[in-house]
Design a protein around this motif. Structure first.
Motif, PDB file in Angstrom:
ATOM      1  N   GLY A  34      -7.573  10.097   1.681  1.00  0.00           N
ATOM      2  CA  GLY A  34      -7.607  10.601   0.324  1.00  0.00           C
ATOM      3  C   GLY A  34      -6.231  10.778  -0.277  1.00  0.00           C
ATOM      4  O   GLY A  34      -5.213  10.774   0.427  1.00  0.00           O
ATOM      5  N   PRO A  35      -6.157  10.947  -1.588  1.00  0.00           N
ATOM      6  CA  PRO A  35      -4.861  11.064  -2.270  1.00  0.00           C
ATOM      7  C   PRO A  35      -4.087  12.325  -1.912  1.00  0.00           C
ATOM      8  O   PRO A  35      -2.885  12.388  -2.124  1.00  0.00           O
ATOM      9  CB  PRO A  35      -5.239  11.051  -3.759  1.00  0.00           C
ATOM     10  N   LEU A  50      -7.884   2.018  -3.931  1.00  0.00           N
ATOM     11  CA  LEU A  50      -8.733   2.198  -5.106  1.00  0.00           C
ATOM     12  C   LEU A  50      -7.961   2.866  -6.235  1.00  0.00           C
ATOM     13  O   LEU A  50      -6.948   3.542  -5.987  1.00  0.00           O
ATOM     14  CB  LEU A  50      -9.956   3.039  -4.732  1.00  0.00           C
ATOM     15  N   PRO A  51      -8.399   2.697  -7.468  1.00  0.00           N
ATOM     16  CA  PRO A  51      -7.702   3.310  -8.608  1.00  0.00           C
ATOM     17  C   PRO A  51      -7.592   4.826  -8.515  1.00  0.00           C
ATOM     18  O   PRO A  51      -6.651   5.412  -9.054  1.00  0.00           O
ATOM     19  CB  PRO A  51      -8.563   2.896  -9.810  1.00  0.00           C
ATOM     20  N   ASP A  52      -8.530   5.488  -7.835  1.00  0.00           N
ATOM     21  CA  ASP A  52      -8.486   6.951  -7.738  1.00  0.00           C
ATOM     22  C   ASP A  52      -7.579   7.444  -6.620  1.00  0.00           C
ATOM     23  O   ASP A  52      -7.487   8.645  -6.365  1.00  0.00           O
ATOM     24  CB  ASP A  52      -9.898   7.520  -7.559  1.00  0.00           C
ATOM     25  N   GLY A  53      -6.894   6.523  -5.931  1.00  0.00           N
ATOM     26  CA  GLY A  53      -5.944   6.914  -4.901  1.00  0.00           C
ATOM     27  C   GLY A  53      -6.474   6.843  -3.488  1.00  0.00           C
ATOM     28  O   GLY A  53      -5.708   6.953  -2.524  1.00  0.00           O
ATOM     29  N   ARG A  54      -7.761   6.646  -3.319  1.00  0.00           N
ATOM     30  CA  ARG A  54      -8.308   6.500  -1.972  1.00  0.00           C
ATOM     31  C   ARG A  54      -7.878   5.170  -1.350  1.00  0.00           C
ATOM     32  O   ARG A  54      -7.721   4.164  -2.056  1.00  0.00           O
ATOM     33  CB  ARG A  54      -9.838   6.555  -2.005  1.00  0.00           C
ATOM     34  N   LEU A  62       0.843  -1.187   0.000  1.00  0.00           N
ATOM     35  CA  LEU A  62       0.000   0.000   0.000  1.00  0.00           C
ATOM     36  C   LEU A  62       0.876   1.233   0.000  1.00  0.00           C
ATOM     37  O   LEU A  62       1.730   1.412   0.868  1.00  0.00           O
ATOM     38  CB  LEU A  62      -0.914   0.015   1.230  1.00  0.00           C
ATOM     39  N   VAL A  63       0.678   2.090  -0.965  1.00  0.00           N
ATOM     40  CA  VAL A  63       1.440   3.334  -1.027  1.00  0.00           C
ATOM     41  C   VAL A  63       0.604   4.405  -0.352  1.00  0.00           C
ATOM     42  O   VAL A  63      -0.402   4.855  -0.869  1.00  0.00           O
ATOM     43  CB  VAL A  63       1.746   3.725  -2.487  1.00  0.00           C
TER      44      VAL A  63
END
Length: 349
Positions: A127-128, A97-101, A53-54
């Motif tokens: 959140g990203p 998630l793909p959106d960075g969440r 996990l980044v």
């Protein structure tokens, strides 16, 4: 670092359930515990990057636990005032998630003996851009859960299993919930078929083509004689996300036995050497063990595993042995354990 006053701490220190599905929990102390609380060097899970996990750098400092708050506000370690809310948890899930969440669900802090022990039922969204959103739920909507799985399927997360509090477990039943990723509403899923049971610490994999989640491994809670027993899960199961019907995929029917002291709790005080437990009166060939405290051998063509734990010795028969041979083997291991620790031992299946 954000400053938190003693007044805010006193108002917001305790975990709480939400009053809506969901309720945005805008509590500055909780966010402070996620964002600004220094990370402990002894955190069991290690850096989140090691789990693939980044996370944002600021969030990596979030899991020191309630001791940080107790030190900061000079709060004694006691049970009378209840646990302090924390993001330092075991058995939680984090879905990228793909959106960075990053969606974090539930988890527990420590074990029952700790004054800050608590099992959570919240959803924390990272959140990203270092945003933090915390969502709470009524207990009736989403009960406290830990050691579950969270599988991302399209725009939803399917939450399966969990250990939970002892008096809230339902042996034979498998809890399943759906988290909507657009508004974070949670709903229980009514499933049918041959369920895995009250399962936890398992693995879940998603087949997007077939629309199936497969469950493997972990442990299940079974009730015998009015007592809960935690047993390993040896079967694989599939949940169809169209029909919500469970199907058992394997039929291993492995047998598990437990040897423990008749009196007293711990076997660790006189932990026997695994070599002294091996049965000699049944034909067996020893295999290389995976760990020093384990043994693995073959009896009548069937693999048998022997594991020395803190509270008991576990014997796993990974196939079908004749009843008489199986009974003779486990009884000899029990007698060997009794001789090794010089205390009466009992055998249970």
């Amino acid at each position: 670092m954000t400053e938190i006053s003693r007044e805010v701490f006193d108002q917001q220190r305790k975990p709480r359930f939400g009053n809506a599905n969901p309720e945005r929990m805008s509590l500055s102390f909780w966010e402070w515990m996620i964002r600004d609380s220094p990370r402990s060097p002894d955190t069991e899970e290690g850096p989140l990057e090691e789990s693939g996990l980044v996370m944002r750098e600021g969030m990596l400092k979030s899991m020191y636990g309630p001791y940080r708050a107790r030190d900061f506000f000079n709060i004694p370690l006691n049970r009378e005032e209840g646990p302090i809310w924390t993001f330092d948890r075991m058995g939680s899930t984090r879905s990228v998630l793909p959106d960075g969440r990053v969606i974090c669900v539930g988890g527990e802090h420590e074990d029952f003996y700790d004054p800050d022990f608590y099992i959570y039922n919240d959803v924390v969204v990272l959140g990203p851009d270092d945003q933090i959103e915390i969502y709470g739920y009524p207990k009736a909507v989403f009960p406290p859960t830990d050691f579950h799985t969270a599988t991302v399927a399209a725009k939803k997360i399917v939450i399966i299993g969990g250990l939970g509090y002892v008096n809230e477990r339902r042996p034979g039943f498998t809890p399943a919930y759906m988290l909507d990723l657009s508004g974070y509403c949670i709903g229980e899923i009514a499933t049918s078929g041959e369920m895995p049971g009250w399962i936890s610490e398992h693995e879940a994999s998603w087949d997007s083509v077939k629309g199936i989640i497969t469950i493997k491994g972990g442990q299940v809670v079974r009730e015998r004689g009015g007592r809960q027993r935690i047993c390993r899960n040896y079967e694989d199961y599939a949940l169809d996300l169209q029909s919500w019907v469970w199907q058992r995929l394997t039929d291993r029917n492995w047998r598990e036995f437990s040897i423990r002291q008749e009196k007293g709790v711990f076997m660790l005080e006189q932990k026997p050497k695994v070599e002294s437990l091996l049965p000699r009166d049944v034909g067996q060939s020893v295999l290389p063990p995976e760990r020093e405290e384990n043994a693995r051998f073959i009896v009548a063509g069937v693999p048998v595993s022997l594991e020395i734990g803190v509270r008991n010795i576990r014997i796993l028969v990974e196939g079908s042995l004749p009843e008489a041979l199986s009974a003779r083997m486990v009884e000899e291991i029990r007698a060997n354990a009794e001789a090794a620790i010089r205390r009466r031992c009992v055998l249970e299946e």
